[in-house]
Scaffold this active site. Structure first.
Site, mmCIF file in Angstrom:
data_model
loop_
_atom_site.group_PDB
_atom_site.id
_atom_site.type_symbol
_atom_site.label_atom_id
_atom_site.label_comp_id
_atom_site.label_asym_id
_atom_site.label_seq_id
_atom_site.Cartn_x
_atom_site.Cartn_y
_atom_site.Cartn_z
ATOM 1 N N ARG A 1 0.838 -1.200 0.000
ATOM 2 C CA ARG A 1 0.000 0.000 0.000
ATOM 3 C C ARG A 1 0.872 1.249 0.000
ATOM 4 O O ARG A 1 0.996 1.946 1.007
ATOM 5 C CB ARG A 1 -0.942 -0.035 1.204
ATOM 6 N N HIS B 1 -11.415 -7.244 1.568
ATOM 7 C CA HIS B 1 -10.899 -6.273 2.538
ATOM 8 C C HIS B 1 -10.993 -4.842 1.994
ATOM 9 O O HIS B 1 -10.107 -4.001 2.203
ATOM 10 C CB HIS B 1 -9.442 -6.601 2.877
ATOM 11 N N ARG C 1 -8.017 -3.357 -0.010
ATOM 12 C CA ARG C 1 -6.829 -2.845 0.675
ATOM 13 C C ARG C 1 -5.678 -3.840 0.690
ATOM 14 O O ARG C 1 -4.564 -3.493 1.096
ATOM 15 C CB ARG C 1 -7.206 -2.471 2.115
ATOM 16 N N GLY D 1 -18.027 -5.107 0.439
ATOM 17 C CA GLY D 1 -17.203 -4.501 -0.605
ATOM 18 C C GLY D 1 -18.014 -3.663 -1.580
ATOM 19 O O GLY D 1 -18.727 -4.202 -2.421
ATOM 20 N N GLY D 2 -17.942 -2.350 -1.435
ATOM 21 C CA GLY D 2 -18.485 -1.442 -2.443
ATOM 22 C C GLY D 2 -19.979 -1.218 -2.387
ATOM 23 O O GLY D 2 -20.541 -0.619 -3.311
ATOM 24 N N ARG E 1 -23.059 0.694 -1.788
ATOM 25 C CA ARG E 1 -23.312 2.123 -1.601
ATOM 26 C C ARG E 1 -24.776 2.504 -1.812
ATOM 27 O O ARG E 1 -25.145 3.647 -1.616
ATOM 28 C CB ARG E 1 -22.452 2.946 -2.602
HETATM 29 C C1 LIG Z 1 -10.513 2.336 7.122
HETATM 30 C C2 LIG Z 1 -10.727 0.857 7.075
HETATM 31 C C3 LIG Z 1 -10.220 0.058 8.090
HETATM 32 C C4 LIG Z 1 -10.437 -1.324 8.058
HETATM 33 N N1 LIG Z 1 -9.974 -2.076 9.101
HETATM 34 C C5 LIG Z 1 -10.235 -3.408 9.100
HETATM 35 C C6 LIG Z 1 -9.825 -4.221 10.191
HETATM 36 O O1 LIG Z 1 -9.268 -3.742 11.174
HETATM 37 N N2 LIG Z 1 -10.084 -5.553 10.114
HETATM 38 C C7 LIG Z 1 -10.729 -6.112 9.043
HETATM 39 O O2 LIG Z 1 -10.951 -7.332 9.017
HETATM 40 N N3 LIG Z 1 -11.153 -5.362 8.008
HETATM 41 C C8 LIG Z 1 -10.929 -4.032 8.010
HETATM 42 N N4 LIG Z 1 -11.364 -3.273 6.970
HETATM 43 C C9 LIG Z 1 -12.154 -3.892 5.867
HETATM 44 C C10 LIG Z 1 -13.660 -3.838 6.158
HETATM 45 O O3 LIG Z 1 -14.003 -4.732 7.195
HETATM 46 C C11 LIG Z 1 -14.507 -4.245 4.933
HETATM 47 O O4 LIG Z 1 -14.070 -5.499 4.469
HETATM 48 C C12 LIG Z 1 -14.458 -3.244 3.778
HETATM 49 O O5 LIG Z 1 -14.339 -1.923 4.261
HETATM 50 C C13 LIG Z 1 -15.724 -3.360 2.936
HETATM 51 O O6 LIG Z 1 -15.649 -2.552 1.813
HETATM 52 P P1 LIG Z 1 -16.300 -1.075 1.698
HETATM 53 O O7 LIG Z 1 -15.452 -0.166 2.518
HETATM 54 O O8 LIG Z 1 -16.222 -0.786 0.239
HETATM 55 O O9 LIG Z 1 -17.729 -1.155 2.190
HETATM 56 C C14 LIG Z 1 -11.158 -1.895 6.974
HETATM 57 C C15 LIG Z 1 -11.661 -1.085 5.965
HETATM 58 C C16 LIG Z 1 -11.460 0.282 6.012
HETATM 59 C C17 LIG Z 1 -12.042 1.139 4.907
#
Ligand SMILES: Cc1cc2nc3c(=O)[nH]c(=O)nc-3n(C[C@H](O)[C@H](O)[C@H](O)COP(=O)(O)O)c2cc1C
Length: 415
Positions: A179, A300, A303, A332-333, A335
């Site tokens: 990243r 995730h 990310r 995931g996504g 909205r």
């Molecule tokens: C700022 C941020 C922090 C996150 N931290 C974690 C985490 O600590 N553990 C985890 O399993 N997923 C984490 N995720 C992933 C989220 O659980 C989730 O899979 C993802 O945000 C879903 O996609 P979306 O943001 O498009 O709705 C994080 C996502 C974001 C955006």
């Protein structure tokens, strides 16, 4: 952004999550924005997560008396009847968006009767968040830590004592993804914030620039003002300098594997064990074989791995593989209410949202998160009425199609 006084009202011109996102970006500190939007490498996965929804078209049925629709999920999840087939996914460090952080999110989830998953790397503790969100706080998300299983056990015991229903094991992160964006933006958790589930001052393994956790540039006054104007620093069991000299960095165990670790978890707790990050039907099979109570299909939020498949694209294959043996959830996504509809039509039992919660938090704290949930609820309700679905059980696979799938049928069959 005041966690205690009268909740600010979301301006009337904000009508969709997209509008709210734009509003959020007017005030969000650049450092927090970079963290929130960060994705692996060139961001293909993040874009794919958003674009995939529009590749599916909906085919409505008419004249079915949809004057009243029931949005409750047809089956219990975490042994509870929720108001919507929607929950709030774990995301770390929510104090970056609002002083009340995870406590505000949990309270909003509670008031809307939807579930919330707490990240281990939260700024409020397992107990504080459960207190705020009550039975809505169902899951503690966890990474298995290298050389520090004692800490995992401690967290599990606290989750058990606090009344959590599940441990949500994130399986897509044996190492942090590449990243570069986060490193370029010099992200560092503001100094007044803590990973308060740990009594020592650890740097977390993910979702932050590890190298800069203790050594990075100081957080600017502007960052502090926007990220948390009023939150007092939590007391430290170990002074920051001591933690630094000991190299106190929590690392996710890169040797995490189905055989050893699911067995270990099952033997360690009687809580439900959910796996988050399944993307391959064969891993769905592994999850069931090793005793998972359910799974969340997820990349995730884009990310971890770039050019990764979206959860929606693999959903039908995983649903087929699982064949109703355990619940299949997805994130995931998402909205729009229509996105929720499509996921359910393609076989998901339940969906979760991540980033939209931060937009709500940034703009109006708990009230903003509630607005996000209410908006998705209202949109889903309208879509269901227009689709001729009176309840969630009536959302069927044949109601969605890709354009190429539709054309390739060439008028054969009913369509
Ligand atoms: C700022 C941020 C922090 C996150 N931290 C974690 C985490 O600590 N553990 C985890 O399993 N997923 C984490 N995720 C992933 C989220 O659980 C989730 O899979 C993802 O945000 C879903 O996609 P979306 O943001 O498009 O709705 C994080 C996502 C974001 C955006």
């Amino acid at each position: 952004m005041n966690g205690t006084s009268t909740p600010p009202i979301i301006p009337r011109e904000i009508l969709s999550l997209k509008d709210l996102e734009a509003k959020c970006l007017e005030t969000m500190a650049p450092m927090v924005r970079d963290y929130l939007y960060d994705g692996a490498e060139e961001g293909h996965t993040i874009r794919e997560n958003l674009e995939v929804w529009d590749r599916w078209l909906v085919i409505p049925r008419m004249m079915r008396d949809t004057s009243v629709v029931d949005l409750t999920p047809p089956s219990l999840q975490f042994n509870h009847q929720w108001s919507l087939p929607l929950g709030i996914a774990p995301s770390a460090m929510q104090q970056l968006a609002h002083p009340s952080g995870e406590k505000a999110t949990a309270a909003a989830a509670r008031s809307m009767n939807i579930p919330f998953g707490l990240s281990t790397f939260s700024n409020y503790t397992i107990e504080e968040v459960r207190e705020s969100g009550g039975d809505s706080v169902v899951g503690l998300q966890m990474y298995l830590l290298e050389g520090r299983r004692d800490l995992n056990v401690e967290l599990i015991r606290r989750a058990e004592a606090a009344g959590y229903k599940a441990i949500v094991l994130t399986i897509d992160s044996p190492v942090p993804g590449n990243r570069p964006g986060l490193i370029k933006s010099n992200f560092v958790m503001p100094k007044h914030m803590r990973f308060r589930n740990f009594s020592e001052d650890f740097g977390g393994p993910l979702d932050q620039a590890q190298d800069t956790q203790f050594n990075g540039p100081p957080t600017t006054a502007a960052d502090l003002a926007t990220a948390n104007p009023e939150g007092p620093p939590a007391p430290l069991a170990v002074p920051k300098e001591a933690a630094k000299s000991r190299g106190n960095q929590l690392i996710v165990d890169p040797s995490i594997n189905w055989e050893r670790d699911m067995k270990w978890l099952r033997e360690t707790t009687s809580l439900e064990i959910w796996v988050k990050g399944v993307l391959h039907p064969l891993d769905a099979e592994e999850a069931i074989a090793h005793g998972a109570s359910g799974m969340i299909i997820s990349n995730h939020g884009g990310r971890q791995l770039d050019t990764c498949v979206s959860a929606l694209d693999v959903l039908p294959a995983i649903v087929k593989q699982v064949n109703g043996r355990v619940p299949v959830h997805l994130d995931g996504g998402i909205r729009r209410g229509g996105d929720v509809f499509k996921a359910l039509a393609l076989g998901a039992d339940f969906v979760w949202i991540g980033r939209p919660v931060w937009w709500g938090l940034e703009v109006a704290g708990e009230e903003g998160v509630r607005w996000v949930i209410q908006t998705l609820k209202r949109e889903l309700e309208v879509v269901m009425k227009l689709m001729g679905c009176r309840n969630v059980g009536e959302i069927k696979r044949e109601m969605v199609m890709t354009k190429s799938g539709l054309l390739s049928m060439g008028g054969s069959g009913v369509l």
